[in-house]
Write an enzyme that holds these catalytic residues in place. Sequence first.
Site, PDB file in Angstrom:
ATOM      1  N   LYS A  54       0.981  -1.428   0.028  1.00  0.00           N
ATOM      2  CA  LYS A  54      -0.256  -0.152   0.318  1.00  0.00           C
ATOM      3  C   LYS A  54       1.297   1.318  -0.141  1.00  0.00           C
ATOM      4  CE  LYS A  54      -3.924  -1.953   2.485  1.00  0.00           C
ATOM      5  NZ  LYS A  54      -4.764  -2.077   3.653  1.00  0.00           N
ATOM      6  N   ALA A  76      -0.579   0.800   5.906  1.00  0.00           N
ATOM      7  CA  ALA A  76      -0.473   0.124   7.291  1.00  0.00           C
ATOM      8  C   ALA A  76      -1.890  -0.810   6.882  1.00  0.00           C
ATOM      9  CB  ALA A  76      -1.824   1.056   8.632  1.00  0.00           C
ATOM     10  N   ASP A  77      -1.621  -1.933   7.739  1.00  0.00           N
ATOM     11  CA  ASP A  77      -2.621  -3.056   7.389  1.00  0.00           C
ATOM     12  C   ASP A  77      -3.149  -3.913   8.792  1.00  0.00           C
ATOM     13  OD1 ASP A  77      -4.141  -4.598   4.990  1.00  0.00           O
ATOM     14  OD2 ASP A  77      -3.829  -6.190   6.582  1.00  0.00           O
ATOM     15  N   THR A  78      -4.366  -4.377   9.565  1.00  0.00           N
ATOM     16  CA  THR A  78      -4.551  -5.297   9.898  1.00  0.00           C
ATOM     17  C   THR A  78      -5.649  -6.093  10.004  1.00  0.00           C
ATOM     18  OG1 THR A  78      -5.203  -2.886  11.919  1.00  0.00           O
ATOM     19  CG2 THR A  78      -5.670  -4.920  12.047  1.00  0.00           C
TER      20      THR A  78
END
Length: 197
Positions: A54, A76-78
Amino acid sequence: MTAPLLILASASPRRYELLTQIGVPCRVETADVDESPLADETPEALVLRLAQQKAQAVWQRLAATPDGLPLPVLGADTLGLLDGELLLKPRDFADAQALLRRMSGCWHTIFTAVALVTATGTSVVLNRNAVKFRSVSDAEILAYWRTGEPCDKAGAYAIQGRGAVFVERLEGSYSGVMGLPLFETAQLLAAAGIKTM
């Protein structure tokens, strides 16, 4: 208006608010990446890869503009994990109900990865948290669904919203469960010369 110090490669209002909380003005530029897991990819590897992709996608897009190299880009990624299965956004009420029933009285894991792309390269960190739900009744699940909050949330709950009443215990970072671990993020930013506070 304060000039942005970085680009946030996320449309998440929570991540934007968390950066604002620590005094880092930013501009939002969303990234369109395929979030499908690769064959045999672990949740940790997946979340790290997506955060990096991203941030890099937005960096490359903006670097190609006439304005030249952009500000640093933060991605960011969760992901959530319960009994070895990814916690996804519920398709409908039945899906949310089944998911919240499985989470009731149990621990699940939340991984959040943060990537920062600058002119000198890419840095990425992983934040891991354990969350325990109290026992949740079917009546509570239905009432929660009717608030509209779980509809577009991975794991069908939001710890920063009404879903917080289900969280009996948290081991790790509250902001990490929200989607941007501030301790790790501040360290990444400081290493790139971006001050917080």
